[in-house]
Write an enzyme that holds these catalytic residues in place. Structure first.
Site, PDB file in Angstrom:
ATOM      1  N   LYS A  38      -2.873  -3.402   0.604  1.00 53.06           N
ATOM      2  CA  LYS A  38      -1.527  -2.561   0.525  1.00 53.06           C
ATOM      3  C   LYS A  38      -0.948  -2.295   1.588  1.00 53.06           C
ATOM      4  O   LYS A  38       0.583  -2.376   1.662  1.00 53.06           O
ATOM      5  CB  LYS A  38      -1.661  -1.692  -0.987  1.00 53.06           C
ATOM      6  CG  LYS A  38      -2.606  -0.892  -0.797  1.00 53.06           C
ATOM      7  CD  LYS A  38      -2.524   0.111  -1.760  1.00 53.06           C
ATOM      8  CE  LYS A  38      -3.248   1.407  -1.696  1.00 53.06           C
ATOM      9  NZ  LYS A  38      -4.369   1.466  -0.745  1.00 53.06           N
ATOM     10  N   ARG A  83      -1.705   8.787  -6.073  1.00 53.43           N
ATOM     11  CA  ARG A  83      -3.245   8.257  -6.141  1.00 53.43           C
ATOM     12  C   ARG A  83      -3.787   8.896  -7.374  1.00 53.43           C
ATOM     13  O   ARG A  83      -4.691   8.857  -7.556  1.00 53.43           O
ATOM     14  CB  ARG A  83      -3.889   8.729  -4.961  1.00 53.43           C
ATOM     15  CG  ARG A  83      -4.303   7.514  -3.931  1.00 53.43           C
ATOM     16  CD  ARG A  83      -5.009   7.900  -2.968  1.00 53.43           C
ATOM     17  NE  ARG A  83      -5.831   7.132  -1.994  1.00 53.43           N
ATOM     18  CZ  ARG A  83      -5.330   6.396  -0.849  1.00 53.43           C
ATOM     19  NH1 ARG A  83      -4.165   6.819  -0.448  1.00 53.43           N
ATOM     20  NH2 ARG A  83      -6.198   5.582  -0.137  1.00 53.43           N
ATOM     21  N   ARG A 109     -12.941  -4.185   8.774  1.00 54.78           N
ATOM     22  CA  ARG A 109     -11.600  -3.633   9.495  1.00 54.78           C
ATOM     23  C   ARG A 109     -11.596  -2.988  10.632  1.00 54.78           C
ATOM     24  O   ARG A 109     -12.590  -2.146  10.882  1.00 54.78           O
ATOM     25  CB  ARG A 109     -11.289  -2.644   8.277  1.00 54.78           C
ATOM     26  CG  ARG A 109      -9.675  -2.284   8.307  1.00 54.78           C
ATOM     27  CD  ARG A 109      -9.001  -2.154   7.097  1.00 54.78           C
ATOM     28  NE  ARG A 109      -9.132  -0.819   6.603  1.00 54.78           N
ATOM     29  CZ  ARG A 109      -8.643  -0.319   5.639  1.00 54.78           C
ATOM     30  NH1 ARG A 109      -7.618  -0.822   4.858  1.00 54.78           N
ATOM     31  NH2 ARG A 109      -8.821   0.965   5.053  1.00 54.78           N
ATOM     32  N   ARG A 162     -12.576   3.089  11.392  1.00 51.24           N
ATOM     33  CA  ARG A 162     -12.296   4.566  10.947  1.00 51.24           C
ATOM     34  C   ARG A 162     -13.419   5.105  10.357  1.00 51.24           C
ATOM     35  O   ARG A 162     -14.272   4.371   9.660  1.00 51.24           O
ATOM     36  CB  ARG A 162     -11.133   4.404   9.739  1.00 51.24           C
ATOM     37  CG  ARG A 162      -9.823   4.640  10.622  1.00 51.24           C
ATOM     38  CD  ARG A 162      -8.657   4.064   9.496  1.00 51.24           C
ATOM     39  NE  ARG A 162      -9.056   4.310   8.073  1.00 51.24           N
ATOM     40  CZ  ARG A 162      -7.885   3.940   7.159  1.00 51.24           C
ATOM     41  NH1 ARG A 162      -6.863   3.276   7.479  1.00 51.24           N
ATOM     42  NH2 ARG A 162      -8.367   4.032   5.991  1.00 51.24           N
ATOM     43  N   ARG A 194     -15.165   5.913  -1.622  1.00 49.50           N
ATOM     44  CA  ARG A 194     -13.917   5.701  -2.046  1.00 49.50           C
ATOM     45  C   ARG A 194     -13.433   4.814  -3.217  1.00 49.50           C
ATOM     46  O   ARG A 194     -12.529   5.125  -4.030  1.00 49.50           O
ATOM     47  CB  ARG A 194     -12.938   5.066  -0.683  1.00 49.50           C
ATOM     48  CG  ARG A 194     -13.184   6.256   0.513  1.00 49.50           C
ATOM     49  CD  ARG A 194     -12.731   5.534   1.647  1.00 49.50           C
ATOM     50  NE  ARG A 194     -11.244   5.307   1.589  1.00 49.50           N
ATOM     51  CZ  ARG A 194     -10.377   4.488   2.509  1.00 49.50           C
ATOM     52  NH1 ARG A 194     -10.953   3.887   3.316  1.00 49.50           N
ATOM     53  NH2 ARG A 194      -9.137   4.256   2.434  1.00 49.50           N
TER      54      ARG A 194
HETATM   55  P1  AMP Z   1      -5.564   5.390   3.272  1.00 47.20           P
HETATM   56  O1  AMP Z   1      -5.248   5.339   4.556  1.00 47.20           O
HETATM   57  O2  AMP Z   1      -4.115   5.247   2.245  1.00 47.20           O
HETATM   58  O3  AMP Z   1      -6.425   4.367   2.821  1.00 47.20           O
HETATM   59  O4  AMP Z   1      -5.835   6.949   3.153  1.00 47.20           O
HETATM   60  C1  AMP Z   1      -6.939   7.591   3.662  1.00 47.20           C
HETATM   61  C2  AMP Z   1      -7.280   8.735   3.182  1.00 47.20           C
HETATM   62  O5  AMP Z   1      -6.367   9.771   3.003  1.00 47.20           O
HETATM   63  C3  AMP Z   1      -7.738   8.704   1.535  1.00 47.20           C
HETATM   64  O6  AMP Z   1      -9.035   8.343   1.431  1.00 47.20           O
HETATM   65  C4  AMP Z   1      -7.672   9.940   1.184  1.00 47.20           C
HETATM   66  O7  AMP Z   1      -8.712  10.884   1.622  1.00 47.20           O
HETATM   67  C5  AMP Z   1      -6.424  10.604   2.052  1.00 47.20           C
HETATM   68  N1  AMP Z   1      -5.088  10.236   1.159  1.00 47.20           N
HETATM   69  C6  AMP Z   1      -4.207   9.487   1.570  1.00 47.20           C
HETATM   70  N2  AMP Z   1      -3.156   9.304   0.578  1.00 47.20           N
HETATM   71  C7  AMP Z   1      -3.459  10.378  -0.388  1.00 47.20           C
HETATM   72  C8  AMP Z   1      -2.914  10.894  -1.631  1.00 47.20           C
HETATM   73  N3  AMP Z   1      -1.839  10.317  -2.060  1.00 47.20           N
HETATM   74  N4  AMP Z   1      -3.578  11.715  -2.261  1.00 47.20           N
HETATM   75  C9  AMP Z   1      -4.665  12.284  -1.844  1.00 47.20           C
HETATM   76  N5  AMP Z   1      -5.477  11.826  -0.437  1.00 47.20           N
HETATM   77  C10 AMP Z   1      -4.884  10.857   0.056  1.00 47.20           C
END
Ligand code: AMP
Length: 214
Positions: free
Chosen positions: A13, A88, A127, A160, A171
């Site tokens: 996404k 989320r 990734r 990462r 996750r």
């Molecule tokens: P992402 O890059 O979107 O996969 O986000 C990486 C990490 O950031 C996630 O696994 C969460 O720990 C945190 N995170 C990102 N967006 C949110 C959100 N809307 N609410 C809570 N944690 C978030």
């Protein structure tokens, strides 16, 4: 045009959100990117967020929701935006709906990029990201020209912490428990659209542009 990207971590996404942002000229707002930028800059928010992110857990709503709601009221968001990684949780979605209602606005499309867990695990193990400029790659599906090196800025690519296998599993559990209910939430709001995320990047993007129009 106000767009929300839904889908499991690793569903692609983020990549689609960047392409949408470029094609439609609207900002790409990624909470993950905002948190990572704060970690890099050594802010208090970054320090708090990292504790959760490294364990594959969600950052608490209290640290997340206001940040996004404020960001969406900045001038560059006047013609819309694409939210990537937010909401989320149901409480985050409710806060967003409420904040938009106050401005007489609503989400136009919640795009659910649908990919089964098995594919996600395969994808995430490949990734790679550039810690310097944030570009993302995949060793099989979107390889950089030179292995381990960022095409955009020449930075050295890394895995990462939250893409490590145990964290990925965690996750996905968190996704099913806390984020998947958003699919029903936006279905009820009448703006949910499902996209088959197992296809190639370009095919998924074509499907998305058919939904969003020109
Ligand atoms: P992402 O890059 O979107 O996969 O986000 C990486 C990490 O950031 C996630 O696994 C969460 O720990 C945190 N995170 C990102 N967006 C949110 C959100 N809307 N609410 C809570 N944690 C978030």
């Amino acid at each position: 045009m106000k767009i929300i990207m839904l889908g499991a971590p690793g569903a692609g996404k983020g990549t689609q959100a960047i392409k949408i942002s470029e094609k439609y000229g609207i900002p790409h707002i990624s909470t993950g990117d905002i948190f990572r930028a704060n970690i890099k800059a050594g802010t208090e928010l970054g320090r708090k967020a990292k504790e959760y992110m490294d364990q594959g857990l969600l950052v608490p709503d209290a640290l997340t929701t206001d940040l996004v709601v404020n960001r969406t009221s900045e001038p560059d968001c006047e013609n819309g935006y694409v939210l990537d990684g937010f909401p989320r949780t149901i409480p985050q979605a409710e806060c967003l709906t409420e904040a938009l209602e106050k401005r007489g606005e609503k989400v136009d499309f919640a795009l659910n990029v649908d990919v089964p867990d098995e594919n996600i695990i395969r994808r995430m193990s490949g990734r790679r990201v550039c810690p310097k400029c944030g570009a993302t790659y995949h060793v099989v599906y979107a390889a950089p020209e030179k292995e381990g090196v960022c095409d955009r800025c020449g930075g050295e690519l890394i895995i990462r912490d939250d893409d490590l296998p145990e964290t990925v599993k965690k996750r996905l559990d968190v996704y099913h428990e806390q984020t998947q209910p958003l699919i029903d939430y936006y279905e009820n709001e009448g703006c949910l659209v499902n996209v088959d995320g197992t296809k190639s990047l370009d095919e998924v993007f074509t499907a998305i542009t058919e939904i969003l129009g020109d």
